[in-house]
Design a protein around this motif. Structure first.
Motif, mmCIF file in Angstrom:
data_model
loop_
_atom_site.group_PDB
_atom_site.id
_atom_site.type_symbol
_atom_site.label_atom_id
_atom_site.label_comp_id
_atom_site.label_asym_id
_atom_site.label_seq_id
_atom_site.Cartn_x
_atom_site.Cartn_y
_atom_site.Cartn_z
ATOM 1 N N GLN A 118 1.380 11.062 8.468
ATOM 2 C CA GLN A 118 2.524 11.969 8.526
ATOM 3 C C GLN A 118 3.729 11.243 9.136
ATOM 4 N N LYS A 119 3.465 10.490 10.195
ATOM 5 C CA LYS A 119 4.534 9.758 10.890
ATOM 6 C C LYS A 119 5.153 8.685 10.001
ATOM 7 N N TRP A 120 4.314 7.953 9.273
ATOM 8 C CA TRP A 120 4.801 6.828 8.465
ATOM 9 C C TRP A 120 5.115 7.221 7.026
ATOM 10 N N ASP A 121 5.115 8.497 6.741
ATOM 11 C CA ASP A 121 5.443 8.977 5.403
ATOM 12 C C ASP A 121 4.540 8.345 4.337
ATOM 13 N N MET A 122 3.241 8.330 4.650
ATOM 14 C CA MET A 122 2.252 7.749 3.734
ATOM 15 C C MET A 122 1.511 8.893 3.055
ATOM 16 N N PRO A 123 1.660 9.070 1.742
ATOM 17 C CA PRO A 123 1.009 10.206 1.078
ATOM 18 C C PRO A 123 -0.525 10.154 1.138
ATOM 19 N N LEU A 124 -1.118 11.331 1.255
ATOM 20 C CA LEU A 124 -2.573 11.478 1.165
ATOM 21 C C LEU A 124 -2.903 11.967 -0.242
ATOM 22 N N LEU A 125 -3.714 11.199 -0.938
ATOM 23 C CA LEU A 125 -4.141 11.572 -2.294
ATOM 24 C C LEU A 125 -5.533 12.172 -2.175
ATOM 25 N N VAL A 126 -5.720 13.320 -2.790
ATOM 26 C CA VAL A 126 -6.921 14.106 -2.505
ATOM 27 C C VAL A 126 -7.768 14.328 -3.756
ATOM 28 N N HIS A 127 -9.036 13.920 -3.692
ATOM 29 C CA HIS A 127 -10.015 14.413 -4.668
ATOM 30 C C HIS A 127 -10.441 15.776 -4.138
ATOM 31 N N GLY A 128 -9.927 16.841 -4.748
ATOM 32 C CA GLY A 128 -10.036 18.165 -4.160
ATOM 33 C C GLY A 128 -11.228 18.961 -4.632
ATOM 34 N N GLU A 129 -12.418 18.578 -4.199
ATOM 35 C CA GLU A 129 -13.614 19.371 -4.491
ATOM 36 C C GLU A 129 -14.490 19.419 -3.247
ATOM 37 N N VAL A 130 -14.990 20.614 -2.924
ATOM 38 C CA VAL A 130 -15.990 20.695 -1.857
ATOM 39 C C VAL A 130 -17.309 20.163 -2.410
ATOM 40 N N VAL A 133 0.863 -1.186 0.000
ATOM 41 C CA VAL A 133 0.000 0.000 0.000
ATOM 42 C C VAL A 133 0.900 1.237 0.000
ATOM 43 N N HIS A 134 0.685 2.119 -0.974
ATOM 44 C CA HIS A 134 1.590 3.256 -1.151
ATOM 45 C C HIS A 134 0.962 4.605 -0.851
ATOM 46 N N ALA A 135 -0.345 4.631 -0.589
ATOM 47 C CA ALA A 135 -0.990 5.912 -0.330
ATOM 48 C C ALA A 135 -2.391 5.677 0.227
ATOM 49 N N VAL A 136 -2.972 6.760 0.732
ATOM 50 C CA VAL A 136 -4.345 6.740 1.241
ATOM 51 C C VAL A 136 -5.119 7.816 0.496
ATOM 52 N N LYS A 137 -6.358 7.489 0.089
ATOM 53 C CA LYS A 137 -7.120 8.386 -0.768
ATOM 54 C C LYS A 137 -8.258 9.050 -0.022
ATOM 55 N N LEU A 138 -8.317 10.359 -0.136
ATOM 56 C CA LEU A 138 -9.426 11.131 0.444
ATOM 57 C C LEU A 138 -10.486 11.413 -0.622
ATOM 58 N N TYR A 139 -11.677 10.858 -0.398
ATOM 59 C CA TYR A 139 -12.848 11.237 -1.183
ATOM 60 C C TYR A 139 -13.782 11.984 -0.244
#
Ligand SMILES: NC(=O)N[C@@H](CC(=O)O)C(=O)O
Ligand SMILES: [Zn+2]
Ligand SMILES: [Zn+2]
Length: 355
Positions: free
Chosen positions: A136-148, A103-109
């Protein structure tokens, strides 16, 4: 990179934002990506979403099995898995994800923002602090669907408003968190990523580099150009081209290839998502060529992404040749069909020896 006028050989590229789906659809689409890209960040918005490392490992096994059935096994294509962030993602799930090596990232929807986002986040800084701290601690990127998702905000303004309301407070609260602003579509998004402090990057799709919102309404409604975030006006497209072809290492390739069946697109309430995996590199090469910046394609497609994710650059190469590529009208998609972006049109570049 060798750069002759009619041929372009680049380090083998990666796709940092891809929807492979599951089941029979996965079987139909996985080969299209594997023939061009060495790796892809695989989005977790399945039904139900991929919220745990265990589910991500099982999904990865299904992708590898599909590659084998397509005769594309043998480590040629590596799926980089992601988790779907929810209001309840525990911190130890992030530690597990990091330890998996898969697992290389976590996705925000944001809940309700896009396809299969019902289980998404309702209050990022209120509900997700433990997970964000762990990332932040584990250097895991947050991938963002950036729309309100606020219904009072004009659909075309949802990305720009997201920057002020969510992105800036998020990155102030977690200044070391690696963030990828996915599929940016606006001048505001491009300029924010270009100028912000700290670990931030953005993916840009081929369709947002090639088309503006007129494409949605050319002679009538054109559902196959409909995706989220929706295509914007020409000035935004120009800002995206400028960002993608600039010397900033913060911008890299993410197709957001998102197959939906023809029937679900050509519908009274058509699904959001464009299918571009088939001809991704042809589309990007056409866009970079139109900007007179083919020399920047390798950094965008093959170098900037691995640098941000802390992964090695690929070993192989991919060669593109100037020449007409005719985009097919439709392709099989499990029991149904999918209409690729710009079906029936032709592009100025083709990939040589995809297999
Ligand atoms: N881009 C889209 O329009 N659709 C994507 C979801 C997403 O990336 O937002 C999908 O999964 O269909
Ligand atoms: Zn999205
Ligand atoms: Zn997507």
């Amino acid at each position: 990179m060798q750069n002759a006028p009619n041929t372009l050989t680049i380090v083998r590229p990666d796709d940092w934002h891809l929807h492979l789906r599951d089941g029979v659809v996965l079987d139909s689409v996985v080969g299209d990506s594997a023939r061009q890209f060495a790796r892809a960040i695989v989005m977790p918005n399945l039904k139900p979403p991929v919220t745990t490392t265990e589910q991500a490992l099982a999904y990865r096994d299904r992708i590898v099995a599909a590659l084998e059935r397509a005769g594309l096994a043998g480590g040629r294509f590596t799926p980089l898995m992601t988790l779907y962030l929810t209001d309840n993602t525990p911190a130890d799930e992030i530690a597990k994800a990091r330890a998996s090596g898969v697992v290389h990232a976590v996705k925000l929807y944001p809940a309700g923002a896009t396809t299969n986002s019902d289980a998404g986040v309702t209050d990022l800084l209120g509900r997700c602090r433990p997970a964000l701290e762990a990332m932040q601690k584990w250097d895991m990127p947050l991938l963002v669907h950036g729309e309100v998702t606020d219904k009072d905000i004009d659909l075309f303004d949802r990305e720009a408003v997201f920057i002020d309301r969510v992105m800036i407070p998020l990155r102030q609260a977690f200044p070391q968190l690696k963030v990828v602003f996915e599929h940016i579509t606006t001048r505001q998004g491009a300029h924010y990523v270009r100028d912000a402090q700290g670990p931030i990057a953005a993916t840009i799709t081929a369709h947002h580099l090639l088309y503006n919102r007129n494409a949605l309404f050319l002679g009538g409604m054109r559902p196959h150009w409909y995706c989220l975030p929706v295509l914007k006006r020409e000035t935004h497209r120009q800002a995206l081209v400028e960002a993608a072809t600039s010397d900033s290492p913060r911008f890299f390739l993410g197709t957001d290839s998102a197959p939906h069946s023809k029937g679900l697109k050509e519908n009274a309430c058509g699904c959001a998502g464009c299918y571009t995996a088939l001809h991704a590199m042809e589309l990007y090469a056409t866009a970079f060529d139109a900007a007179g910046r083919l020399d920047r394609l390798e950094a965008f497609a093959s170098l900037n992404g691995p640098a941000f994710y802390g992964l090695p650059v690929n070993q192989g190469t991919l060669t593109l040749q100037r020449g007409r590529y005719d985009i097919p009208a439709e392709l099989a998609l499990g029991d149904a069909s999918v209409v690729p972006l710009a079906a029936g049109e032709s592009l100025a570049w083709r990939v040589v020896e995809k297999a």
